[in-house]
Scaffold this active site. Sequence first.
Site, mmCIF file in Angstrom:
data_model
loop_
_atom_site.group_PDB
_atom_site.id
_atom_site.type_symbol
_atom_site.label_atom_id
_atom_site.label_comp_id
_atom_site.label_asym_id
_atom_site.label_seq_id
_atom_site.Cartn_x
_atom_site.Cartn_y
_atom_site.Cartn_z
ATOM 1 N N HIS A 1 0.584 -1.279 -0.211
ATOM 2 C CA HIS A 1 -0.516 -0.022 0.135
ATOM 3 C C HIS A 1 0.842 1.178 0.255
ATOM 4 O O HIS A 1 1.303 1.355 -0.934
ATOM 5 C CB HIS A 1 -0.688 -0.393 1.223
ATOM 6 C CG HIS A 1 -2.332 0.847 1.036
ATOM 7 N ND1 HIS A 1 -2.131 2.234 0.068
ATOM 8 C CD2 HIS A 1 -2.669 0.708 2.412
ATOM 9 C CE1 HIS A 1 -3.286 2.047 0.559
ATOM 10 N NE2 HIS A 1 -3.649 2.100 1.796
ATOM 11 N N HIS B 1 -2.014 -2.393 -9.412
ATOM 12 C CA HIS B 1 -2.942 -2.179 -8.855
ATOM 13 C C HIS B 1 -4.107 -2.276 -8.603
ATOM 14 O O HIS B 1 -4.262 -3.095 -9.803
ATOM 15 C CB HIS B 1 -3.093 0.363 -9.431
ATOM 16 C CG HIS B 1 -4.070 0.191 -8.396
ATOM 17 N ND1 HIS B 1 -4.767 0.543 -8.064
ATOM 18 C CD2 HIS B 1 -3.309 1.192 -7.113
ATOM 19 C CE1 HIS B 1 -5.224 1.449 -6.959
ATOM 20 N NE2 HIS B 1 -4.669 2.376 -6.976
ATOM 21 N N ASP C 1 2.813 5.701 -6.666
ATOM 22 C CA ASP C 1 4.057 5.474 -6.356
ATOM 23 C C ASP C 1 5.374 5.682 -6.884
ATOM 24 O O ASP C 1 6.747 5.808 -6.343
ATOM 25 C CB ASP C 1 4.162 4.658 -4.987
ATOM 26 C CG ASP C 1 2.953 4.965 -3.938
ATOM 27 O OD1 ASP C 1 3.030 6.339 -3.576
ATOM 28 O OD2 ASP C 1 2.474 3.880 -3.144
HETATM 29 N N1 CMC Z 1 5.008 -6.764 -10.290
HETATM 30 C C1 CMC Z 1 5.332 -8.056 -10.725
HETATM 31 N N2 CMC Z 1 4.005 -9.075 -11.183
HETATM 32 C C2 CMC Z 1 2.771 -8.211 -10.289
HETATM 33 C C3 CMC Z 1 3.185 -7.000 -9.404
HETATM 34 C C4 CMC Z 1 4.536 -6.483 -9.436
HETATM 35 N N3 CMC Z 1 4.575 -5.080 -9.194
HETATM 36 N N4 CMC Z 1 1.865 -6.660 -9.198
HETATM 37 C C5 CMC Z 1 0.958 -7.390 -9.449
HETATM 38 N N5 CMC Z 1 1.962 -8.550 -10.119
HETATM 39 C C6 CMC Z 1 1.518 -9.938 -10.527
HETATM 40 C C7 CMC Z 1 1.130 -10.638 -10.239
HETATM 41 O O1 CMC Z 1 2.070 -11.426 -10.149
HETATM 42 C C8 CMC Z 1 0.019 -11.642 -10.202
HETATM 43 O O2 CMC Z 1 -0.128 -12.598 -11.734
HETATM 44 P P1 CMC Z 1 -0.218 -13.498 -11.908
HETATM 45 O O3 CMC Z 1 -2.038 -13.628 -12.443
HETATM 46 O O4 CMC Z 1 0.436 -14.510 -12.606
HETATM 47 O O5 CMC Z 1 -0.829 -14.787 -10.369
HETATM 48 C C9 CMC Z 1 -0.919 -10.707 -10.974
HETATM 49 O O6 CMC Z 1 -0.268 -9.520 -11.208
HETATM 50 C C10 CMC Z 1 -2.417 -10.007 -10.615
HETATM 51 O O7 CMC Z 1 -1.781 -9.063 -9.047
HETATM 52 P P2 CMC Z 1 -2.362 -9.622 -8.062
HETATM 53 O O8 CMC Z 1 -1.298 -9.631 -6.592
HETATM 54 O O9 CMC Z 1 -3.351 -10.806 -7.987
HETATM 55 O O10 CMC Z 1 -2.807 -7.981 -8.321
HETATM 56 P P3 CMC Z 1 -3.582 -7.494 -6.486
HETATM 57 O O11 CMC Z 1 -5.257 -6.206 -7.277
HETATM 58 O O12 CMC Z 1 -3.938 -8.441 -5.330
HETATM 59 O O13 CMC Z 1 -2.361 -6.623 -5.346
HETATM 60 C C11 CMC Z 1 -1.071 -4.751 -6.113
HETATM 61 C C12 CMC Z 1 -2.232 -5.265 -6.480
HETATM 62 C C13 CMC Z 1 -0.852 -3.312 -6.325
HETATM 63 C C14 CMC Z 1 -1.253 -5.269 -4.132
HETATM 64 C C15 CMC Z 1 0.538 -5.474 -6.653
HETATM 65 O O14 CMC Z 1 0.370 -4.631 -8.075
HETATM 66 C C16 CMC Z 1 1.718 -4.981 -6.081
HETATM 67 O O15 CMC Z 1 1.835 -6.289 -5.196
HETATM 68 N N6 CMC Z 1 2.537 -4.002 -6.697
HETATM 69 C C17 CMC Z 1 3.440 -3.570 -5.724
HETATM 70 C C18 CMC Z 1 3.632 -2.604 -4.929
HETATM 71 C C19 CMC Z 1 3.066 -0.813 -4.714
HETATM 72 O O16 CMC Z 1 3.189 -0.735 -5.575
HETATM 73 N N7 CMC Z 1 1.936 -0.872 -4.457
HETATM 74 C C20 CMC Z 1 1.357 0.092 -4.116
HETATM 75 C C21 CMC Z 1 -0.232 0.361 -4.669
HETATM 76 S S1 CMC Z 1 -0.491 2.435 -5.048
HETATM 77 C C22 CMC Z 1 -0.780 3.015 -3.476
HETATM 78 C C23 CMC Z 1 -2.079 3.095 -3.187
HETATM 79 O O17 CMC Z 1 -2.749 3.150 -3.882
HETATM 80 O O18 CMC Z 1 -1.416 1.822 -2.070
#
Ligand code: CMC
Length: 428
Positions: A265, A307, A364
Amino acid sequence: MSETAKIEIEGKSYEFPVVTGSENEKAIDIKKLRGTTGCITIDPGFKNTGSTTSAITYLDGENGILRYRGYPIEQLAEKATFLEVAFLLIYGELPTKSELENFQESITKHTLVHEDMKQFFEAYPAKAHPMGVMASMVCSLSTFYPESQDPNRPKEAIDLTMHRLIAKLPTLAAMSYKNAMRHPFVYPKNELGYCENFLNMMFSMPTEEYTPDPVVAEALNKLLILHADHEQNCSASTVRIVGSSQANLYASISAGVSALWGPLHGGANQAVIEMLDKIQADGGDLEKWVAKAKDKNDPFRLMGFGHRVYKNFDPRAKIIKKACDDVLEKLGVEDPALDIAKKLEKIALEDPYFVERGLYPNVDFYSGIIYKALNIPTEMFTVMFALGRLPGWIAQWKEMVENKEPIGRPRQIYTGENQRDYVSIDKR
Ligand code: CMC
Protein backbone atom coordinates in the site's frame (compact mmCIF):
# COMPACT_ATOMS: atom_id res chain seq x y z
CA MET A 1 -38.91 -1.61 -13.47
CA SER A 2 -35.94 -2.02 -11.14
CA GLU A 3 -33.30 -4.57 -12.12
CA THR A 4 -32.80 -7.81 -10.20
CA ALA A 5 -30.25 -10.63 -10.22
CA LYS A 6 -31.28 -14.27 -9.97
CA ILE A 7 -29.22 -16.76 -8.00
CA GLU A 8 -29.93 -20.49 -8.06
CA ILE A 9 -28.80 -22.61 -5.12
CA GLU A 10 -29.62 -26.31 -4.83
CA GLY A 11 -32.41 -25.99 -7.38
CA LYS A 12 -34.08 -23.02 -5.67
CA SER A 13 -34.11 -19.61 -7.31
CA TYR A 14 -33.73 -16.32 -5.39
CA GLU A 15 -33.91 -12.72 -6.61
CA PHE A 16 -31.79 -9.86 -5.34
CA PRO A 17 -31.99 -6.16 -6.18
CA VAL A 18 -29.34 -4.57 -8.39
CA VAL A 19 -28.01 -1.25 -7.11
CA THR A 20 -26.84 1.34 -9.66
CA GLY A 21 -24.36 4.08 -8.81
CA SER A 22 -24.40 7.62 -10.17
CA GLU A 23 -21.84 6.63 -12.83
CA ASN A 24 -23.93 3.58 -13.76
CA GLU A 25 -21.80 1.06 -11.83
CA LYS A 26 -23.80 -2.00 -10.83
CA ALA A 27 -23.83 -4.15 -7.72
CA ILE A 28 -25.97 -7.06 -6.57
CA ASP A 29 -27.39 -6.15 -3.20
CA ILE A 30 -26.93 -9.30 -1.09
CA LYS A 31 -27.90 -7.82 2.29
CA LYS A 32 -30.60 -10.48 2.63
CA LEU A 33 -28.57 -13.35 1.11
CA ARG A 34 -27.84 -15.29 4.29
CA GLY A 35 -31.29 -14.72 5.75
CA THR A 36 -33.04 -16.10 2.64
CA THR A 37 -30.59 -18.72 1.31
CA GLY A 38 -28.43 -19.66 4.32
CA CYS A 39 -25.34 -18.96 2.19
CA ILE A 40 -22.67 -16.32 2.46
CA THR A 41 -20.24 -15.12 -0.24
CA ILE A 42 -16.49 -15.69 -0.24
CA ASP A 43 -14.27 -12.97 -1.69
CA PRO A 44 -10.74 -12.86 -0.19
CA GLY A 45 -9.24 -9.38 -0.49
CA PHE A 46 -12.75 -8.06 -1.34
CA LYS A 47 -11.84 -8.08 -5.04
CA ASN A 48 -15.54 -8.04 -6.04
CA THR A 49 -17.18 -6.80 -2.88
CA GLY A 50 -18.48 -3.31 -2.26
CA SER A 51 -18.36 -2.65 1.47
CA THR A 52 -20.46 0.50 1.23
CA THR A 53 -22.07 3.05 -1.03
CA SER A 54 -20.09 6.28 -0.97
CA ALA A 55 -20.45 9.80 -2.35
CA ILE A 56 -16.82 10.86 -1.80
CA THR A 57 -14.56 9.56 -4.57
CA TYR A 58 -15.31 8.13 -7.99
CA LEU A 59 -12.73 5.85 -9.53
CA ASP A 60 -12.92 4.09 -12.89
CA GLY A 61 -9.88 1.85 -13.05
CA GLU A 62 -10.48 0.70 -16.62
CA ASN A 63 -10.49 4.25 -17.95
CA GLY A 64 -8.04 5.84 -15.51
CA ILE A 65 -10.58 8.26 -13.99
CA LEU A 66 -10.34 9.68 -10.48
CA ARG A 67 -12.66 12.38 -9.12
CA TYR A 68 -13.13 13.79 -5.63
CA ARG A 69 -16.78 14.75 -5.10
CA GLY A 70 -17.14 14.91 -8.90
CA TYR A 71 -14.09 17.13 -9.55
CA PRO A 72 -11.40 15.56 -11.78
CA ILE A 73 -8.10 14.96 -9.98
CA GLU A 74 -6.26 16.72 -12.83
CA GLN A 75 -8.12 19.99 -12.15
CA LEU A 76 -7.73 19.81 -8.39
CA ALA A 77 -4.00 19.01 -8.59
CA GLU A 78 -3.50 21.92 -10.99
CA LYS A 79 -5.64 24.59 -9.34
CA ALA A 80 -6.57 23.86 -5.72
CA THR A 81 -4.83 24.06 -2.37
CA PHE A 82 -4.59 21.00 -0.15
CA LEU A 83 -6.80 22.54 2.54
CA GLU A 84 -9.45 23.39 -0.08
CA VAL A 85 -9.41 19.73 -1.17
CA ALA A 86 -9.54 18.58 2.46
CA PHE A 87 -12.65 20.71 3.00
CA LEU A 88 -14.18 19.38 -0.23
CA LEU A 89 -13.63 15.75 0.76
CA ILE A 90 -14.87 16.15 4.33
CA TYR A 91 -17.83 18.50 3.81
CA GLY A 92 -18.84 17.56 0.25
CA GLU A 93 -18.51 20.94 -1.52
CA LEU A 94 -15.68 23.29 -2.42
CA PRO A 95 -15.51 25.94 0.32
CA THR A 96 -16.64 29.54 -0.26
CA LYS A 97 -14.03 32.21 0.51
CA SER A 98 -15.28 32.69 4.07
CA GLU A 99 -15.67 28.95 4.70
CA LEU A 100 -12.08 28.40 3.59
CA GLU A 101 -10.84 31.27 5.78
CA ASN A 102 -12.63 29.84 8.82
CA PHE A 103 -11.36 26.33 8.08
CA GLN A 104 -7.78 27.54 7.62
CA GLU A 105 -8.00 29.57 10.82
CA SER A 106 -9.29 26.61 12.78
CA ILE A 107 -6.51 24.37 11.41
CA THR A 108 -3.86 27.01 12.10
CA LYS A 109 -5.05 27.48 15.69
CA HIS A 110 -4.50 23.81 16.54
CA THR A 111 -1.07 23.07 15.08
CA LEU A 112 0.69 22.83 18.44
CA VAL A 113 0.81 19.48 20.26
CA HIS A 114 0.84 19.14 24.02
CA GLU A 115 4.34 19.60 25.47
CA ASP A 116 4.07 16.25 27.27
CA MET A 117 4.11 14.50 23.90
CA LYS A 118 7.77 15.48 23.55
CA GLN A 119 8.57 12.92 26.22
CA PHE A 120 6.98 10.15 24.14
CA PHE A 121 9.24 11.03 21.22
CA GLU A 122 12.31 11.03 23.42
CA ALA A 123 11.60 7.46 24.50
CA TYR A 124 11.81 6.11 20.93
CA PRO A 125 15.10 4.77 19.60
CA ALA A 126 16.71 7.03 17.00
CA LYS A 127 16.18 4.34 14.34
CA ALA A 128 12.43 4.03 15.02
CA HIS A 129 10.53 4.01 11.75
CA PRO A 130 8.52 7.26 11.59
CA MET A 131 5.35 5.37 10.56
CA GLY A 132 5.48 3.39 13.82
CA VAL A 133 5.97 6.63 15.71
CA MET A 134 3.15 8.34 13.81
CA ALA A 135 0.63 5.55 14.40
CA SER A 136 1.38 5.65 18.13
CA MET A 137 1.33 9.44 18.35
CA VAL A 138 -1.99 9.76 16.55
CA CYS A 139 -3.55 7.23 18.90
CA SER A 140 -1.91 9.00 21.85
CA LEU A 141 -3.71 12.22 20.91
CA SER A 142 -6.93 10.56 22.08
CA THR A 143 -5.53 10.42 25.61
CA PHE A 144 -5.13 14.21 25.63
CA TYR A 145 -8.70 14.70 24.41
CA PRO A 146 -10.69 12.08 26.40
CA GLU A 147 -13.97 13.69 25.32
CA SER A 148 -13.25 12.39 21.81
CA GLN A 149 -14.07 8.89 23.09
CA ASP A 150 -17.77 9.74 23.34
CA PRO A 151 -19.42 8.49 20.12
CA ASN A 152 -22.45 10.73 20.70
CA ARG A 153 -20.65 14.08 20.78
CA PRO A 154 -22.22 17.11 19.09
CA LYS A 155 -21.20 17.97 15.52
CA GLU A 156 -19.03 20.94 16.64
CA ALA A 157 -16.95 18.66 18.89
CA ILE A 158 -16.44 16.18 16.04
CA ASP A 159 -15.41 19.02 13.73
CA LEU A 160 -12.87 20.11 16.31
CA THR A 161 -11.33 16.62 16.45
CA MET A 162 -11.12 16.52 12.65
CA HIS A 163 -9.47 19.95 12.54
CA ARG A 164 -7.07 19.02 15.33
CA LEU A 165 -5.96 15.96 13.38
CA ILE A 166 -5.34 17.93 10.17
CA ALA A 167 -3.50 20.61 12.17
CA LYS A 168 -1.35 18.30 14.28
CA LEU A 169 -0.36 15.56 11.85
CA PRO A 170 2.31 17.72 10.10
CA THR A 171 3.63 18.78 13.52
CA LEU A 172 3.89 15.15 14.66
CA ALA A 173 5.43 14.08 11.34
CA ALA A 174 8.12 16.77 11.54
CA MET A 175 8.75 15.95 15.21
CA SER A 176 9.31 12.28 14.34
CA TYR A 177 11.90 13.34 11.74
CA LYS A 178 13.66 15.79 14.05
CA ASN A 179 13.68 13.17 16.77
CA ALA A 180 15.25 10.58 14.48
CA MET A 181 17.98 13.13 13.66
CA ARG A 182 18.26 13.98 17.36
CA HIS A 183 17.77 17.63 16.33
CA PRO A 184 15.71 20.12 18.35
CA PHE A 185 11.99 20.21 17.56
CA VAL A 186 10.75 23.21 15.59
CA TYR A 187 7.41 24.65 16.71
CA PRO A 188 4.70 25.45 14.16
CA LYS A 189 4.62 28.98 12.74
CA ASN A 190 1.06 30.06 12.27
CA GLU A 191 1.82 32.83 9.76
CA LEU A 192 2.92 30.17 7.26
CA GLY A 193 0.68 28.20 4.90
CA TYR A 194 0.01 24.49 5.55
CA CYS A 195 2.81 23.15 3.32
CA GLU A 196 5.28 25.95 4.18
CA ASN A 197 4.72 25.38 7.89
CA PHE A 198 5.45 21.67 7.50
CA LEU A 199 8.64 22.37 5.52
CA ASN A 200 9.73 24.89 8.15
CA MET A 201 9.20 22.37 10.97
CA MET A 202 11.16 19.77 8.98
CA PHE A 203 14.08 21.80 7.73
CA SER A 204 14.63 24.94 9.78
CA MET A 205 17.42 24.87 12.38
CA PRO A 206 18.12 27.24 15.25
CA THR A 207 21.54 27.84 13.67
CA GLU A 208 20.43 29.40 10.38
CA GLU A 209 17.61 31.18 8.57
CA TYR A 210 15.28 28.97 6.54
CA THR A 211 12.68 30.12 4.05
CA PRO A 212 10.58 27.41 2.42
CA ASP A 213 11.19 27.32 -1.34
CA PRO A 214 7.91 28.08 -3.20
CA VAL A 215 8.76 25.40 -5.80
CA VAL A 216 9.03 22.82 -3.03
CA ALA A 217 5.85 24.03 -1.29
CA GLU A 218 3.91 23.90 -4.58
CA ALA A 219 5.15 20.38 -5.35
CA LEU A 220 4.19 19.27 -1.86
CA ASN A 221 0.72 20.79 -2.23
CA LYS A 222 0.22 18.80 -5.45
CA LEU A 223 1.48 15.55 -3.94
CA LEU A 224 -0.81 15.89 -0.92
CA ILE A 225 -3.82 16.51 -3.18
CA LEU A 226 -2.99 13.49 -5.36
CA HIS A 227 -2.94 11.27 -2.28
CA ALA A 228 -5.94 12.82 -0.50
CA ASP A 229 -8.45 10.03 -1.11
CA HIS A 230 -8.77 6.82 -3.07
CA GLU A 231 -12.15 5.40 -2.04
CA GLN A 232 -12.29 1.98 -0.30
CA ASN A 233 -8.56 1.12 -0.29
CA CYS A 234 -6.88 -0.91 2.46
CA SER A 235 -6.28 1.98 4.88
CA ALA A 236 -9.63 3.75 4.26
CA SER A 237 -11.47 0.45 4.77
CA THR A 238 -9.45 -0.04 7.95
CA VAL A 239 -10.43 3.41 9.23
CA ARG A 240 -14.10 2.71 8.47
CA ILE A 241 -14.07 -0.73 10.05
CA VAL A 242 -12.26 0.39 13.21
CA GLY A 243 -14.57 3.42 13.44
CA SER A 244 -17.61 1.18 12.99
CA SER A 245 -16.99 -0.21 16.48
CA GLN A 246 -17.33 3.41 17.71
CA ALA A 247 -13.64 3.54 18.57
CA ASN A 248 -12.70 7.23 18.57
CA LEU A 249 -11.49 9.07 15.48
CA TYR A 250 -7.86 9.27 16.66
CA ALA A 251 -7.75 5.49 17.15
CA SER A 252 -9.43 4.91 13.78
CA ILE A 253 -6.94 7.16 11.95
CA SER A 254 -4.03 5.56 13.80
CA ALA A 255 -5.21 2.19 12.44
CA GLY A 256 -5.29 3.75 8.97
CA VAL A 257 -1.67 4.89 9.39
CA SER A 258 -0.68 1.32 10.29
CA ALA A 259 -2.53 -0.13 7.29
CA LEU A 260 -0.86 2.39 4.99
CA TRP A 261 2.61 1.43 6.21
CA GLY A 262 2.76 -1.89 4.32
CA PRO A 263 4.83 -2.01 1.09
CA LEU A 264 1.84 -3.22 -0.93
CA HIS A 265 0.00 0.00 0.00
CA GLY A 266 1.57 3.36 0.99
CA GLY A 267 4.90 1.81 1.95
CA ALA A 268 5.48 1.25 -1.78
CA ASN A 269 6.91 4.77 -2.20
CA GLN A 270 9.80 3.93 0.14
CA ALA A 271 10.14 0.47 -1.45
CA VAL A 272 10.38 1.99 -4.96
CA ILE A 273 13.37 4.19 -4.10
CA GLU A 274 15.05 1.31 -2.25
CA MET A 275 14.47 -0.88 -5.31
CA LEU A 276 15.86 1.74 -7.73
CA ASP A 277 18.94 2.21 -5.50
CA LYS A 278 19.42 -1.54 -5.34
CA ILE A 279 19.18 -1.89 -9.13
CA GLN A 280 21.70 0.92 -9.57
CA ALA A 281 24.11 -0.55 -7.01
CA ASP A 282 23.78 -3.92 -8.76
CA GLY A 283 25.03 -2.43 -12.05
CA GLY A 284 21.69 -1.32 -13.53
CA ASP A 285 20.83 -4.49 -15.49
CA LEU A 286 17.13 -3.75 -15.88
CA GLU A 287 16.31 -6.85 -17.93
CA LYS A 288 17.55 -8.98 -15.02
CA TRP A 289 15.25 -7.22 -12.54
CA VAL A 290 12.25 -7.37 -14.85
CA ALA A 291 12.90 -11.13 -15.25
CA LYS A 292 13.03 -11.46 -11.45
CA ALA A 293 9.68 -9.64 -11.14
CA LYS A 294 8.14 -12.10 -13.62
CA ASP A 295 9.59 -15.18 -11.94
CA LYS A 296 6.90 -16.73 -9.71
CA ASN A 297 9.58 -18.46 -7.62
CA ASP A 298 11.19 -15.13 -6.80
CA PRO A 299 9.43 -12.97 -4.20
CA PHE A 300 10.67 -9.78 -5.92
CA ARG A 301 7.92 -7.58 -7.39
CA LEU A 302 8.38 -4.41 -9.38
CA MET A 303 7.46 -1.94 -6.67
CA GLY A 304 5.33 0.98 -7.84
CA PHE A 305 3.79 -1.23 -10.52
CA GLY A 306 0.30 -2.64 -10.59
CA HIS A 307 -2.85 -1.65 -8.80
CA ARG A 308 -5.92 -3.43 -7.52
CA VAL A 309 -8.27 -1.13 -9.40
CA TYR A 310 -6.28 0.59 -12.16
CA LYS A 311 -5.86 -1.83 -15.02
CA ASN A 312 -5.12 0.74 -17.71
CA PHE A 313 -3.24 3.64 -16.15
CA ASP A 314 -3.16 5.43 -12.81
CA PRO A 315 -4.11 9.07 -13.52
CA ARG A 316 -2.14 10.17 -10.45
CA ALA A 317 1.01 8.56 -11.87
CA LYS A 318 0.60 10.57 -15.09
CA ILE A 319 0.41 13.85 -13.13
CA ILE A 320 3.28 12.86 -10.84
CA LYS A 321 5.55 11.86 -13.70
CA LYS A 322 5.16 15.33 -15.21
CA ALA A 323 5.51 17.03 -11.80
CA CYS A 324 8.66 14.99 -11.24
CA ASP A 325 10.28 16.31 -14.44
CA ASP A 326 9.21 19.91 -13.55
CA VAL A 327 10.44 19.78 -9.95
CA LEU A 328 13.79 18.24 -10.81
CA GLU A 329 14.32 20.82 -13.53
CA LYS A 330 13.26 23.79 -11.36
CA LEU A 331 15.43 22.63 -8.46
CA GLY A 332 18.31 21.73 -10.76
CA VAL A 333 18.46 18.20 -9.36
CA GLU A 334 19.86 15.36 -11.42
CA ASP A 335 18.86 11.99 -10.09
CA PRO A 336 20.07 8.79 -11.75
CA ALA A 337 17.09 7.05 -10.09
CA LEU A 338 14.81 8.98 -12.47
CA ASP A 339 16.67 7.61 -15.50
CA ILE A 340 16.45 4.08 -14.15
CA ALA A 341 12.74 4.55 -13.38
CA LYS A 342 11.99 5.80 -16.90
CA LYS A 343 13.93 2.95 -18.54
CA LEU A 344 12.31 0.39 -16.25
CA GLU A 345 8.87 1.77 -17.05
CA LYS A 346 9.57 1.55 -20.80
CA ILE A 347 10.80 -2.06 -20.61
CA ALA A 348 7.92 -3.18 -18.42
CA LEU A 349 5.27 -1.44 -20.52
CA GLU A 350 6.43 -3.30 -23.61
CA ASP A 351 6.68 -6.68 -21.89
CA PRO A 352 3.68 -9.02 -22.48
CA TYR A 353 3.78 -10.15 -18.80
CA PHE A 354 2.95 -6.62 -17.60
CA VAL A 355 0.69 -5.75 -20.55
CA GLU A 356 -1.45 -8.89 -20.19
CA ARG A 357 -1.91 -8.34 -16.47
CA GLY A 358 -2.65 -4.61 -16.82
CA LEU A 359 0.35 -3.68 -14.67
CA TYR A 360 1.20 0.03 -15.01
CA PRO A 361 3.20 2.45 -12.89
CA ASN A 362 1.11 3.59 -9.94
CA VAL A 363 1.15 6.82 -7.92
CA ASP A 364 4.14 5.66 -5.93
CA PHE A 365 6.44 4.91 -8.85
CA TYR A 366 7.52 8.53 -9.22
CA SER A 367 6.46 10.15 -5.93
CA GLY A 368 9.59 8.94 -4.10
CA ILE A 369 11.82 10.62 -6.68
CA ILE A 370 10.07 13.96 -6.03
CA TYR A 371 10.25 13.50 -2.25
CA LYS A 372 13.96 12.78 -2.61
CA ALA A 373 14.42 15.97 -4.64
CA LEU A 374 12.57 17.87 -1.88
CA ASN A 375 15.12 16.46 0.62
CA ILE A 376 12.53 14.34 2.40
CA PRO A 377 14.35 11.28 3.83
CA THR A 378 13.30 7.90 2.42
CA GLU A 379 11.80 6.61 5.67
CA MET A 380 9.49 9.64 5.74
CA PHE A 381 7.94 8.96 2.32
CA THR A 382 5.03 6.94 3.68
CA VAL A 383 4.48 9.58 6.36
CA MET A 384 4.07 12.08 3.50
CA PHE A 385 1.45 9.77 1.99
CA ALA A 386 -0.33 9.70 5.38
CA LEU A 387 -0.36 13.52 5.55
CA GLY A 388 -2.03 13.57 2.16
CA ARG A 389 -4.47 10.74 2.86
CA LEU A 390 -5.67 12.14 6.20
CA PRO A 391 -8.64 14.18 4.85
CA GLY A 392 -9.75 11.13 2.86
CA TRP A 393 -9.66 8.92 5.95
CA ILE A 394 -11.60 11.55 7.90
CA ALA A 395 -14.19 11.91 5.13
CA GLN A 396 -14.60 8.11 4.94
CA TRP A 397 -15.01 7.87 8.72
CA LYS A 398 -17.52 10.76 8.78
CA GLU A 399 -19.58 9.20 5.98
CA MET A 400 -19.61 5.83 7.76
CA VAL A 401 -20.84 7.49 10.98
CA GLU A 402 -23.43 9.69 9.24
CA ASN A 403 -24.77 6.72 7.24
CA LYS A 404 -25.13 4.85 10.56
CA GLU A 405 -23.31 1.88 9.07
CA PRO A 406 -23.34 -1.29 11.21
CA ILE A 407 -20.20 -2.63 12.87
CA GLY A 408 -17.91 -4.25 10.28
CA ARG A 409 -17.89 -7.97 10.90
CA PRO A 410 -17.19 -10.29 7.96
CA ARG A 411 -18.17 -13.95 8.08
CA GLN A 412 -16.09 -16.97 7.12
CA ILE A 413 -16.37 -20.53 5.93
CA TYR A 414 -14.79 -22.76 8.56
CA THR A 415 -12.34 -25.36 7.16
CA GLY A 416 -10.82 -26.66 10.42
CA GLU A 417 -11.33 -29.86 12.43
CA ASN A 418 -14.81 -31.07 13.34
CA GLN A 419 -15.62 -31.51 17.03
CA ARG A 420 -13.17 -33.79 18.88
CA ASP A 421 -12.44 -34.58 22.51
CA TYR A 422 -9.66 -33.10 24.56
CA VAL A 423 -6.65 -35.44 24.94
CA SER A 424 -4.57 -35.16 28.12
CA ILE A 425 -0.91 -34.21 27.60
CA ASP A 426 0.58 -37.62 28.47
CA LYS A 427 -1.53 -39.28 25.74
CA ARG A 428 -0.56 -36.92 22.84
N1 CMC B 1 5.42 -7.01 -10.13
C1 CMC B 1 5.29 -8.23 -10.72
N2 CMC B 1 4.12 -8.89 -10.84
C2 CMC B 1 3.02 -8.30 -10.35
C3 CMC B 1 3.07 -7.03 -9.73
C4 CMC B 1 4.33 -6.39 -9.64
N3 CMC B 1 4.43 -5.19 -9.06
N4 CMC B 1 1.83 -6.69 -9.32
C5 CMC B 1 1.02 -7.70 -9.66
N5 CMC B 1 1.74 -8.67 -10.29
C6 CMC B 1 1.20 -9.91 -10.90
C7 CMC B 1 0.86 -10.92 -9.81
O1 CMC B 1 1.95 -11.79 -9.56
C8 CMC B 1 -0.31 -11.64 -10.48
O2 CMC B 1 0.21 -12.50 -11.44
P1 CMC B 1 -0.56 -13.90 -11.77
O3 CMC B 1 -1.89 -13.52 -12.32
O4 CMC B 1 0.33 -14.59 -12.76
O5 CMC B 1 -0.66 -14.64 -10.47
C9 CMC B 1 -1.06 -10.53 -11.21
O6 CMC B 1 -0.04 -9.56 -11.52
C10 CMC B 1 -2.18 -9.89 -10.42
O7 CMC B 1 -1.61 -9.42 -9.19
P2 CMC B 1 -2.34 -9.51 -7.78
O8 CMC B 1 -1.31 -9.51 -6.72
O9 CMC B 1 -3.34 -10.63 -7.80
O10 CMC B 1 -3.14 -8.14 -7.81
P3 CMC B 1 -3.70 -7.38 -6.56
O11 CMC B 1 -4.80 -6.53 -7.06
O12 CMC B 1 -4.03 -8.35 -5.46
O13 CMC B 1 -2.45 -6.49 -6.03
C11 CMC B 1 -0.93 -4.71 -5.78
C12 CMC B 1 -2.29 -5.15 -6.33
C13 CMC B 1 -0.84 -3.20 -5.86
C14 CMC B 1 -0.82 -5.13 -4.29
C15 CMC B 1 0.18 -5.38 -6.61
O14 CMC B 1 0.09 -4.96 -7.95
C16 CMC B 1 1.59 -5.09 -6.07
O15 CMC B 1 2.06 -5.82 -5.20
N6 CMC B 1 2.27 -4.01 -6.57
C17 CMC B 1 3.55 -3.61 -6.02
C18 CMC B 1 3.33 -2.80 -4.76
C19 CMC B 1 2.84 -1.41 -5.03
O16 CMC B 1 3.36 -0.70 -5.88
N7 CMC B 1 1.83 -0.98 -4.25
C20 CMC B 1 1.31 0.39 -4.33
C21 CMC B 1 -0.08 0.48 -4.83
S1 CMC B 1 -0.49 2.19 -5.24
C22 CMC B 1 -0.54 2.99 -3.72
C23 CMC B 1 -1.80 2.71 -3.02
O17 CMC B 1 -2.81 3.31 -3.38
O18 CMC B 1 -1.76 1.90 -2.08
